[in-house]
Design an enzyme around this catalytic site. Sequence first.
Site, mmCIF file in Angstrom:
data_model
loop_
_atom_site.group_PDB
_atom_site.id
_atom_site.type_symbol
_atom_site.label_atom_id
_atom_site.label_comp_id
_atom_site.label_asym_id
_atom_site.label_seq_id
_atom_site.Cartn_x
_atom_site.Cartn_y
_atom_site.Cartn_z
ATOM 1 N N GLU A 36 0.879 -1.163 0.000
ATOM 2 C CA GLU A 36 0.000 0.000 0.000
ATOM 3 C C GLU A 36 0.918 1.214 0.000
ATOM 4 O O GLU A 36 1.807 1.308 0.862
ATOM 5 C CB GLU A 36 -0.870 -0.025 1.271
ATOM 6 C CG GLU A 36 -1.948 1.006 1.231
ATOM 7 C CD GLU A 36 -2.812 1.006 2.495
ATOM 8 O OE1 GLU A 36 -3.375 2.065 2.787
ATOM 9 O OE2 GLU A 36 -2.908 -0.039 3.178
ATOM 10 N N ARG A 260 4.788 -12.673 9.829
ATOM 11 C CA ARG A 260 5.469 -11.396 9.616
ATOM 12 C C ARG A 260 6.868 -11.470 10.211
ATOM 13 O O ARG A 260 7.081 -12.145 11.208
ATOM 14 C CB ARG A 260 4.753 -10.282 10.391
ATOM 15 C CG ARG A 260 3.453 -9.853 9.900
ATOM 16 C CD ARG A 260 2.928 -8.745 10.809
ATOM 17 N NE ARG A 260 3.332 -7.445 10.324
ATOM 18 C CZ ARG A 260 2.700 -6.792 9.349
ATOM 19 N NH1 ARG A 260 1.663 -7.313 8.767
ATOM 20 N NH2 ARG A 260 3.132 -5.619 8.955
ATOM 21 N N LYS A 270 4.494 0.719 9.240
ATOM 22 C CA LYS A 270 4.618 1.996 8.543
ATOM 23 C C LYS A 270 3.973 3.129 9.339
ATOM 24 O O LYS A 270 4.487 4.245 9.366
ATOM 25 C CB LYS A 270 3.952 1.903 7.165
ATOM 26 C CG LYS A 270 4.830 1.258 6.119
ATOM 27 C CD LYS A 270 4.117 1.225 4.780
ATOM 28 C CE LYS A 270 3.090 0.127 4.750
ATOM 29 N NZ LYS A 270 2.469 -0.084 3.454
#
Length: 555
Positions: A36, A260, A270
């Site tokens: 994204e 992850r 982020k």
Amino acid sequence: MAEATEKPLNFIEQIIEDDLAAGKNDGRVLTRFPPEPNGYLHIGHAKSICLNFGVAQKYGGKTNLRFDDTNPVTEETEYVESIKADVKWLGFDWAEELYASDYFDQLYEFALKLIKKGLAYVDDSTSEEMAAMKGTPTVAGINSPYRERTIEENLDLFVRMKNGEFAEGTRVLRAKINMASTNMLMRDPIIYRIKFATHHRTGDKWCIYPMYDFAHGQSDSIEQITHSICTLEFVPHRELYDWCIESLEIFPSKQYEFARLNLSYAITSKRKLLQLVNENFVTGWDDPRMPTISGMRRRGYTPEAIREFCDRIGIAKRDNLIDVSLLEFCVREHLNKVATRVMAVLDPIKVVITNYPEGQIEELTAENNPEDHESGSRIMPFSREILIEKEDFMENPTKKYFRLGPGLMVRLKHAYIIKCDDIVKDENGEIIELHCSYIENSRSGNDTSGINVKGTIHWVSEAQAVDAEVRLYDRLFKVEDPSREDGDFKEYLNPESLQVITAKVEPALKNATLDTPYQFLRKGYFCLDPDSTADALVFNKTVGLKDTWAKEAGK
Ligand code: ATP
Ligand code: MG
């Protein structure tokens, strides 16, 4: 050379091999990396990139770079550009550069198709009402009063949502699945919402935007992605992913999840990294202390080292915390092979070689990298007045101290053996310089002195040495897992993560370049910082020669 060893397959590779053996997808492997564009990529993304591009490469397939840009509010073109630069720098090439927003028309058609199949409806409930009707994991939800709207009515309302007739938050499109499902995401999830926001690519064309679950799988399917690899938090989404593909009768991409990457002493989110940037805790996304790809690049980490790290940690099915020392180990290991060796004195003390002719300058030759005999050599000036590291001198040396002390001998790297004859102090008793004598026939490469010394130290010739700002970094956080601690993660920032000093470096470094890694002999690996100018050198410390943290922890 290390022997090539057969590595066991990871579970994703196993799935791909099984699919290939079963003749699925006509033997095609197509993965995607779907960031994204709402921030810069970090080490976690590097892991995902290495995995997606890596498996495709291994099986003769390809990887798309797809920007998951369905949320118009948080996305910016600056991020798109940085993401592309970072993926390339890591060493990967995508087959196609794509944007989920390019599929808005197609996704809208998909929504109409669901409505026509009686599988989606427009809901006028407020978000509070919807939340109240949703139930809990153990209590079934209840159907919305709008659930039984006719197909005609739903089509009419959805088109009018698209035409901008309704205010934000007044209506949504929901998939009609099952309000009693044990999977909360299957309880008639919202698939489209009204948002009067300007999108970084489609501008004001749309005022309705698809939700993640109605965009991601569909985008995969449109591109005919064979293996859609994502992280574990998407496990509960898989059922909906498959439901959408089946209901729309489109290409059956399949989703697979892995754990992850979490890195100790770092943050990999982020949203939180953006806070550090916005609130000036760091100088930017590419601050060398940041676990971003751009930060690591500026710090002097190499793509080879990051790829090796991602390879070594493998892929897990359960969340874990990877020790940042392993990443540093990989960096050190690669830099050892490629770094140009130079001498720099970080905390200098002056040495006068009293028996060396005044005004004489000798040009010594030094190999740039003993690990790579093709790396060439450079010239280093030697003279009567040199600088050595303060810590390489001890006034009252302990028994096993093999560096300089009163009456002790040491070798100056690439040069001569010297002996300390005298200490010069100021009125406060502080040592200001050392008086030494050199052994004339002890020059490195041509040593006929027969003297054996145990210690070798680095030095620079004072008159020719150049000043350089050196930025020494420590971990950005004081605690191993800052996101797991109570309170604000920013309370755990290490106030001593940056120390700036002025060092004296050998003159060859006046020609230092941004893409050359350096080893400051005995001090660690360093790289030139982009802040550097022709008359003001700036270096970043990439990593030390040894893992000093492991030593401290073991004390
Ligand atoms: P963040 O929480 O930092 O915003 P994200 O998952 O929202 O991360 P995306 O841009 O959506 O970021 O991620 C792109 C791809 O990278 C996704 O497939 C995601 O699963 C993967 N990814 C993100 N963070 C990690 C991580 N820490 N480890 C492995 N893969 C990751
Ligand atoms: Mg995300």
